[in-house]
Design an enzyme around this catalytic site. Structure first.
Site, PDB file in Angstrom:
ATOM      1  N   LYS A 133       0.822  -1.213   0.000  1.00 20.68           N
ATOM      2  CA  LYS A 133       0.000   0.000   0.000  1.00 20.68           C
ATOM      3  C   LYS A 133       0.858   1.267   0.000  1.00 20.68           C
ATOM      4  O   LYS A 133       0.467   2.290  -0.567  1.00 20.68           O
ATOM      5  CB  LYS A 133      -0.927   0.000   1.210  1.00 20.68           C
ATOM      6  CG  LYS A 133      -1.992  -1.106   1.177  1.00 20.68           C
ATOM      7  CD  LYS A 133      -2.998  -0.887   0.074  1.00 20.68           C
ATOM      8  CE  LYS A 133      -4.096  -1.931   0.069  1.00 20.68           C
ATOM      9  NZ  LYS A 133      -4.978  -1.815  -1.112  1.00 20.68           N
ATOM     10  N   GLU A 189     -10.237   5.294   2.457  1.00 18.94           N
ATOM     11  CA  GLU A 189     -10.990   4.158   2.979  1.00 18.94           C
ATOM     12  C   GLU A 189      -9.978   3.097   3.370  1.00 18.94           C
ATOM     13  O   GLU A 189      -8.850   3.094   2.876  1.00 18.94           O
ATOM     14  CB  GLU A 189     -11.913   3.608   1.886  1.00 18.94           C
ATOM     15  CG  GLU A 189     -11.274   2.602   0.913  1.00 18.94           C
ATOM     16  CD  GLU A 189     -10.172   3.176   0.028  1.00 18.94           C
ATOM     17  OE1 GLU A 189     -10.077   4.410  -0.061  1.00 18.94           O
ATOM     18  OE2 GLU A 189      -9.393   2.386  -0.556  1.00 18.94           O
ATOM     19  N   SER A 210       2.098  -9.557  -0.569  1.00 10.68           N
ATOM     20  CA  SER A 210       1.703  -8.143  -0.619  1.00 10.68           C
ATOM     21  C   SER A 210       1.837  -7.441   0.726  1.00 10.68           C
ATOM     22  O   SER A 210       2.011  -6.234   0.779  1.00 10.68           O
ATOM     23  CB  SER A 210       0.277  -8.013  -1.136  1.00 10.68           C
ATOM     24  OG  SER A 210      -0.605  -8.768  -0.335  1.00 10.68           O
TER      25      SER A 210
END
Lengths: 269, 408
Positions: free
Chosen positions: B86, B108, B376
Site C-alpha cells: 500500500k 478508505e 503483498s
C-alpha cells in the site's frame, strides 16, 4: 383529482410536457415545490399515504427514488432510508409498479430518481421504456454524467422523457452550456458541495451561482440540497423556479409522522 | 473530460457533477506528473530512503523442496514501510497532493493497511488525515486502528450497509464531495472512477518492474507463473505489470471464503456469481443481485472482502491474459501456517491466498519452472484473527488477563 382547485383541466400534466407544466404553474405561483421520497420506505402503504398528504398540501412535483445499496450522493437520512427499503425486500419491479399506481392516483408529474446501476442492470433502454409506460415524466441519475450516458440519453429521447441534468457550484459556465445541450424539463441546481440533507447557506454567492445557471440555460431552474423552511422558499422566489425539499420532509415524517408532513408543507407557502 | 479510462468495456468515471472539476484537476496533474521525469525520480528517491525499495526477492528453499516441483520465489512487499504494498501507492499520491497544493487527505481502508499507510504519509507530508473504516473491519483489525490514531489520523467507523470496505469507500466519497477544495481522496486500490485504476497501477508497477529484473538476475530466465491475491487488485496489477508482455502465466487469487457454493465469498471473476454493473464510480464485475443491489461478501481477510474488482483486471481476464482462481478461508490458514513454519515468513491473510493457490500448483510443475508469489503484506496485523482461527488457549488467557488489568 384536482390540483389545488385552480386549474380546471383534470390530469392536465398528462398532455403537457414537464417544462410547459412548470411554466403554467409559475403563472399562478412564485415558485414550485418538489419533494422526494424513497419508494418502499418506510413501506409502500406509508409511501402512498405520504404522497397523498404531500399532494393535498400543494406539492407540485415529486421525485420517486428507487433505492440502491450504494447511494453515493445521498446523506445519512436518505442513505438509511435506501438501506431500510432494501431490507424490507423492495425490488425494482415493485418500485415501477408502485410508481404506476401513484401516477394513476395523483394529478402531478412524477420523476424517477435512482443511481445508474438500476437502469443499467435492468437494461437501460428497456428500463426507460418501462418508465414511459408507467407515466413517469423524466429521471434524475446523479452518478451518470452525459459523457457516460449515451444509451440512456438516446433512450430518453426516443421515449419522449426528460433527462434532468444537474448543475453544481463547481460546474464551469462552459460545462453548464455543454450539460444544457442534453437537458429537457428543467435543470436541477445543486445548492452547495456535499451530500443531500446538510445545511445550505442562502447567500450572495448562491444568488450569483443561480444567475450563472440562468444564463447558461433557458430551462426552469430547480434548487435543491439542504432547503428546510419557509425563509428558504421566500429567498428563492424570483431566483429559482422550483424549490426541492428532499431530506427535510423525510425527517419530519420520521419524527412526527405522515400527517405532520402536510402541516410542514403548508407552512412553507 | 476527454479520456475516460476504459479498459475494454470496463472502467469509466460515473461521478456526480459536483466532483467533475475535481477529477479534471486530478487527471491533469497526474498527466503532468507522468510526463515529468523528475517526478518519478522523486518518487523513487522517497521509496528507497523512506520505505525499503527495492524490496528483496526471497528464494523459498524449504517450500520448494517440500513440494518438489517449481522453484518458489517470494516478492517481499511485506518489507515496505508500514508492512504492505500500500505504501507504493500512497507515497505516490502524496507527492501529487503536494503538487496540487491540497492540505488534507482522506482514505478508505479494509484491512487497515491502506489506512495506516495513508496516515503515515500524512504525518510525513504534514497533511490532516481522516480514515473511513467499516465497523466490521474495525472489530477485526483493531491494531491497525490503534496505529492510525497514534499517527494522528481521525478514524471514522462506518455503520451503514455491510459495514465493510465498499461502505468505507462510499463514505470517503461523501466526505470528498463536501471538502474537495482542500482534500484529496487517496483511493487505495485500482478501482473507482478514472484516473484511479490507472494511477494506482502506475505507482504499484514498481513491484513488477523490480521483480522482473530480480528474477532474471538470479535465475537468468522468466518465471512460468506469477501469483497475487486480488481484493481491488492493486498488488496484483503491480506485480503483473512487469510480465504483461512476457510468456508468463498470471494467476489472480480471490477470496473463496466459506466456499463458492455457499454464497459467502468475495470471488468476482472466479465464480459465476458476479455480473457487470456500475457502482462506486466505475463499471466492472460486481457481486450483485438481479436488481443490481450489491451483495454481502465474506473473506477471512478484510482486504479481499470487496464486491468489485479493478476494471483493468476485469479486462485482462476477459482477454484471457490473467487466470482467476479462488481459495477458501481454511486453505488460506493452512498456507499461512506452512509459510510461517517452513520459511519463517509471516504473510498477511490476504497475501496467503496467493500462497495457497501457488502451493496447489507447484507440485505439478517441473524443477525447471519458476513461480513467483507476491507477498503483498505482512500478517502481524492479523494476530486476533489467526489466534481465533487456531483457538489459541494461551492467547485467550492473555486477553482475559489483560481485560482484568483494565478493570471493569
Amino acid at each position: 383529482m384536482m390540483h389545488n382547485g385552480k386549474i380546471s383541466s383534470d390530469k392536465r400534466h398528462e398532455i403537457m410536457a414537464l417544462e410547459s407544466y412548470i411554466r403554467a404553474v409559475l403563472k399562478e405561483k412564485d415558485i414550485l415545490l418538489m419533494t422526494h421520497l424513497i419508494i418502499g420506505y418506510p413501506s409502500f402503504e406509508e409511501c402512498f399515504r405520504l404522497i397523498d398528504v404531500m399532494v393535498g398540501a400543494g406539492v407540485d412535483l415529486m421525485e420517486l427514488q428507487i433505492p440502491f445499496s450504494e447511494p453515493i450522493a445521498d446523506g445519512p437520512v436518505i442513505l438509511r432510508a435506501n438501506h431500510m427499503a432494501l431490507e424490507n425486500g423492495v425490488t425494482v419491479q415493485g418500485c415501477l409498479d408502485f410508481a404506476r399506481s401513484v401516477i394513476r392516483a395523483f394529478d402531478i408529474p412524477f420523476l424517477l430518481m435512482t443511481y445508474y446501476n438500476i437502469p443499467f442492470t435492468y437494461n437501460t433502454s428497456a428500463f426507460v421504456s418501462a418508465m414511459a409506460k408507467t407515466g413517469l415524466k423524466g429521471a434524475i441519475i446523479p452518478d451518470l454524467p452525459p459523457e457516460e450516458g449515451h444509451d440512456y440519453l438516446e433512450a430518453m429521447q426516443k421515449e419522449g422523457l426528460d433527462p434532468i441534468v444537474i448543475f453544481s457550484p463547481t460546474t464551469s459556465y462552459e460545462r453548464m452550456k455543454y450539460l444544457d445541450s442534453f437537458a429537457r424539463g428543467f435543470i436541477y441546481c445543486v445548492a452547495r458541495r456535499g451530500v443531500t440533507g446538510g445545511d445550505t447557506i442562502l447567500s450572495e454567492k448562491l444568488i450569483f451561482y443561480l444567475g450563472l445557471c440562468r444564463k447558461a440555460s433557458n430551462l426552469p431552474l430547480a434548487l435543491g440540497f439542504g432547503l428546510k423552511e419557509k425563509a428558504d422558499m421566500v429567498f428563492l422566489k424570483g431566483k429559482a423556479d422550483i424549490a426541492v425539499m428532499g431530506t427535510q420532509t423525510i425527517r419530519t415524517m420520521e419524527k412526527e409522522g405522515i400527517a405532520a408532513v402536510g402541516e410542514f408543507i403548508r407552512r412553507l407557502r | 473530460m476527454n479520456s475516460r479510462g476504459y479498459y475494454g468495456e470496463f472502467g469509466g468515471a460515473f461521478i456526480p457533477e459536483i466532483l467533475i472539476s475535481t477529477f479534471e484537476e486530478l487527471v491533469d496533474e497526474f498527466e503532468k506528473a507522468k510526463a515529468d521525469p523528475a517526478f518519478w525520480q522523486k518518487y523513487m528517491h522517497i521509496m528507497s530512503t523512506y520505505s525499503c525499495r527495492p524490496t528483496p526477492l526471497t528464494f523459498a528453499e524449504n517450500l520448494t523442496s517440500l513440494f518438489g516441483g517449481a522453484r518458489i520465489y517470494i516478492k517481499r512487499e511485506d518489507l515496505n514501510h508500514t508492512g504492505a504494498h500500500k505504501a507504493n501507492n500512497v507515497m505516490g499520491q502524496g507527492l501529487l497532493v503536494k503538487r496540487m497544493g491540497k492540505t488534507r487527505v482522506i482514505a478508505e481502508t479494509g484491512a487497515g493497511q491502506h489506512g495506516v499507510a495513508t496516515a503515515t504519509m500524512a504525518a510525513r507530508f504534514g497533511f490532516r488525515c481522516t480514515i473511513y473504516m467499516g465497523e466490521v473491519d474495525i472489530e477485526r483489525q483493531r491494531p491497525n486502528v490503534f496505529w492510525m490514531e497514534r499517527l494522528g489520523a481521525q478514524v471514522i467507523p462506518v455503520r451503514d450497509g455491510t459495514r465493510t470496505l465498499k461502505d468505507a469507500i462510499n463514505e470517503a466519497f461523501r466526505d470528498w464531495v463536501t471538502n474537495m477544495h482542500d482534500t484529496h481522496y487517496v483511493l487505495g486500490t485500482a478501482c473507482g472512477p478514472h484516473p484511479f485504476p490507472e494511477m494506482v497501477s502506475y505507482f504499484q508497477s514498481i513491484i513488477g518492474e523490480e521483480a522482473r529484473g530480480q528474477i532474471i538476475e538470479r535465475e537468468g530466465k522468466l518465471p512460468s507463473r506469477v501469483y497475487a491475491c486480488v481484493g481491488g487488485g492493486s498488488n496484483a496489477l503491480g506485480v503483473f505489470s512487469g510480465f504483461l508482455d512476457d510468456p508468463v502465466q498470471l494467476v489472480a487469487v480471490e477470496a473463496g471464503g466459506k466456499g463458492l457454493n455457499t454464497g459467502r465469498h468475495a470471488a468476482r471473476l472466479s465464480s459465476k456469481d458476479a455480473s457487470v454493473g456500475v457502482a462506486q464510480g466505475y463499471k466492472t464485475y460486481f457481486l450483485q443481485d438481479s436488481d443490481g443491489q450489491m451483495k454481502k461478501t465474506h473473506s477471512v481477510a478484510a482486504g479481499l472482502d470487496y464486491v468489485g474488482v479493478s476494471p483493468i483486471l476485469a479486462s485482462l481476464w476477459q482477454e484471457g491474459r490473467v487466470r482467476f482462481e479462488s481459495v477458501m478461508d481454511s486453505e488460506v490458514l493452512d498456507a499461512f501456517s506452512l509459510t510461517l513454519k517452513k520459511e519463517g515468513l509471516v504473510p498477511a491473510l490476504e497475501s496467503a491466498h496467493a500462497f495457497a493457490q501457488a502451493f496447489k500448483e507447484a507440485p505439478h510443475l517441473s524443477s525447471d519452472d519458476i513461480i513467483l508469489i507476491n507477498q503483498s503484506g505482512r500478517g502481524d496485523k492479523d494476530i486476533f484473527t489467526v489466534a481465533d482461527a487456531y483457538n489459541d488457549a494461551q492467547w485467550q488467557d492473555f486477553i482475559r488477563q489483560k481485560a482484568r488489568d483494565y478493570g471493569p
